[in-house]
Scaffold this motif. Structure first.
Motif, PDB file in Angstrom:
ATOM      1  N   GLU A 249      47.393  71.271  96.830  1.00 22.58           N
ATOM      2  CA  GLU A 249      47.881  71.990  95.647  1.00 22.58           C
ATOM      3  C   GLU A 249      48.778  73.175  96.029  1.00 22.58           C
ATOM      4  O   GLU A 249      49.092  74.012  95.182  1.00 22.58           O
ATOM      5  N   THR A 250      49.178  73.239  97.295  1.00 20.10           N
ATOM      6  CA  THR A 250      49.952  74.372  97.798  1.00 20.10           C
ATOM      7  C   THR A 250      51.369  73.928  98.144  1.00 20.10           C
ATOM      8  O   THR A 250      51.545  73.016  98.948  1.00 20.10           O
ATOM      9  N   ARG A 251      52.361  74.562  97.514  1.00 17.78           N
ATOM     10  CA  ARG A 251      53.764  74.199  97.789  1.00 17.78           C
ATOM     11  C   ARG A 251      54.197  74.623  99.179  1.00 17.78           C
ATOM     12  O   ARG A 251      54.885  73.901  99.873  1.00 17.78           O
TER      13      ARG A 251
ATOM     14  N   PRO B  67      29.669  91.673  99.762  1.00 16.08           N
ATOM     15  CA  PRO B  67      31.049  92.020 100.101  1.00 16.08           C
ATOM     16  C   PRO B  67      31.261  93.531 100.162  1.00 16.08           C
ATOM     17  O   PRO B  67      30.765  94.277  99.317  1.00 16.08           O
ATOM     18  N   GLN B  68      32.010  93.964 101.178  1.00 12.66           N
ATOM     19  CA  GLN B  68      32.357  95.374 101.346  1.00 12.66           C
ATOM     20  C   GLN B  68      33.836  95.612 101.099  1.00 12.66           C
ATOM     21  O   GLN B  68      34.214  96.631 100.553  1.00 12.66           O
ATOM     22  N   SER B  69      34.656  94.686 101.532  1.00 17.49           N
ATOM     23  CA  SER B  69      36.095  94.777 101.317  1.00 17.49           C
ATOM     24  C   SER B  69      36.688  93.418 101.671  1.00 17.49           C
ATOM     25  O   SER B  69      35.996  92.548 102.196  1.00 17.49           O
ATOM     26  N   GLY B  70      37.952  93.257 101.396  1.00 15.92           N
ATOM     27  CA  GLY B  70      38.586  91.991 101.719  1.00 15.92           C
ATOM     28  C   GLY B  70      40.048  92.004 101.345  1.00 15.92           C
ATOM     29  O   GLY B  70      40.639  93.064 101.097  1.00 15.92           O
ATOM     30  N   GLN B  71      40.609  90.803 101.305  1.00 13.18           N
ATOM     31  CA  GLN B  71      42.016  90.673 100.949  1.00 13.18           C
ATOM     32  C   GLN B  71      42.228  89.359 100.211  1.00 13.18           C
ATOM     33  O   GLN B  71      41.654  88.332 100.557  1.00 13.18           O
ATOM     34  N   TYR B  72      43.073  89.420  99.183  1.00 10.57           N
ATOM     35  CA  TYR B  72      43.460  88.258  98.399  1.00 10.57           C
ATOM     36  C   TYR B  72      44.970  88.130  98.521  1.00 10.57           C
ATOM     37  O   TYR B  72      45.701  89.103  98.298  1.00 10.57           O
ATOM     38  N   THR B  73      45.437  86.938  98.892  1.00 13.73           N
ATOM     39  CA  THR B  73      46.865  86.706  99.079  1.00 13.73           C
ATOM     40  C   THR B  73      47.278  85.538  98.198  1.00 13.73           C
ATOM     41  O   THR B  73      46.631  84.486  98.210  1.00 13.73           O
ATOM     42  N   ILE B  74      48.386  85.743  97.445  1.00 11.66           N
ATOM     43  CA  ILE B  74      48.873  84.672  96.569  1.00 11.66           C
ATOM     44  C   ILE B  74      50.311  84.285  96.866  1.00 11.66           C
ATOM     45  O   ILE B  74      50.895  83.498  96.139  1.00 11.66           O
ATOM     46  N   GLY B  75      50.849  84.829  97.940  1.00  7.37           N
ATOM     47  CA  GLY B  75      52.212  84.466  98.316  1.00  7.37           C
ATOM     48  C   GLY B  75      52.843  85.559  99.146  1.00  7.37           C
ATOM     49  O   GLY B  75      52.210  86.567  99.465  1.00  7.37           O
ATOM     50  N   PHE B  76      54.098  85.352  99.498  1.00  3.09           N
ATOM     51  CA  PHE B  76      54.822  86.319 100.315  1.00  3.09           C
ATOM     52  C   PHE B  76      54.950  87.640  99.564  1.00  3.09           C
ATOM     53  O   PHE B  76      55.417  87.672  98.421  1.00  3.09           O
ATOM     54  N   GLY B  77      54.526  88.728 100.183  1.00  2.80           N
ATOM     55  CA  GLY B  77      54.605  90.042  99.568  1.00  2.80           C
ATOM     56  C   GLY B  77      53.603  90.260  98.449  1.00  2.80           C
ATOM     57  O   GLY B  77      53.668  91.242  97.734  1.00  2.80           O
ATOM     58  N   LYS B  78      52.696  89.342  98.298  1.00  2.00           N
ATOM     59  CA  LYS B  78      51.694  89.436  97.231  1.00  2.00           C
ATOM     60  C   LYS B  78      50.299  89.385  97.836  1.00  2.00           C
ATOM     61  O   LYS B  78      49.574  88.409  97.692  1.00  2.00           O
ATOM     62  N   ALA B  79      49.976  90.460  98.542  1.00  2.00           N
ATOM     63  CA  ALA B  79      48.657  90.615  99.156  1.00  2.00           C
ATOM     64  C   ALA B  79      47.976  91.814  98.503  1.00  2.00           C
ATOM     65  O   ALA B  79      48.617  92.813  98.185  1.00  2.00           O
ATOM     66  N   PHE B  80      46.664  91.681  98.324  1.00  2.00           N
ATOM     67  CA  PHE B  80      45.906  92.693  97.603  1.00  2.00           C
ATOM     68  C   PHE B  80      44.614  93.000  98.340  1.00  2.00           C
ATOM     69  O   PHE B  80      43.913  92.078  98.775  1.00  2.00           O
ATOM     70  N   LYS B  81      44.310  94.275  98.466  1.00  2.00           N
ATOM     71  CA  LYS B  81      43.026  94.691  99.024  1.00  2.00           C
ATOM     72  C   LYS B  81      41.974  94.455  97.952  1.00  2.00           C
ATOM     73  O   LYS B  81      42.168  94.816  96.786  1.00  2.00           O
TER      74      LYS B  81
END
Length: 172
Positions: free
Chosen positions: A86-88, A143-157
């Motif tokens: 499901e990933t382009r 969970p203490q912390s992490g990261q969510y990424t949805i694309g280039f330049g779209k990363a979130f703590k």
């Protein structure tokens, strides 16, 4: 010429946080990274149930390498990713990881029994057999912390409260 990127905030950030939860909730298993007694990283997967407070619970055997790892070093990382099919662009695959503190819940305690009942509801009769095996341990992964990424330049703590903060790198 470099383009400055404004941080994503407000309702857009809330919608992205909801997408992060949808990704995690779409999985019945989590990828688990632990450290061996020699300090070497080891990775595996296991089914999980999730508490209302966001804690992940895993029920695992001493035969699996991650059980003694967690007993010796009560910290881990967990990982969720969108299906490759499901990933382009696989370099920009949607994914989330969480660094967690780990606590073993004692067998025979009310919380442990209640959570193993939840495993049995979710995963069926296999858990009825596993719950009687003495080498299985129930762990809470908080969970203490992490990261969510949805694309280039779209990363979130991912913050402790589950909220997100857009990660913007100053490229000047």
């Amino acid at each position: 010429m470099r383009k400055e990127v404004a941080p994503i905030e407000g309702s857009e950030l809330e919608a992205i946080a909801e997408s992060c939860q949808q990704l995690i909730n779409s999985h019945k298993t989590l990828t688990l990274s632990t450290l061996s007694s020699e300090g070497k990283p080891e990775i595996s997967y296991t089914p999980y149930v999730r508490g209302e407070d966001g804690t992940f619970y895993i029920f695992i055997s001493e035969l699996a390498h991650h059980t003694p790892n967690l007993l010796a070093n009560p910290a881990c990382s967990i990982f969720f990713a969108a299906p490759e099919s499901e990933t382009r662009n696989l370099f920009a695959r949607e994914r989330a990881f969480l660094g967690c503190d780990v606590e073993e819940l004692p067998r025979g305690s009310e919380p442990c029994d209640r959570l193993i009942d939840l495993f049995q509801e979710k995963f069926g009769n296999t858990v009825e057999v596993l719950r009687n095996l003495p080498d299985f341990h129930l762990f809470a992964l908080t969970p203490q912390s992490g990261q969510y990424t949805i694309g280039f330049g779209k990363a979130f703590k991912i913050n402790t409260d589950g909220s997100l903060t857009h990660i913007v790198i100053d490229k000047k």
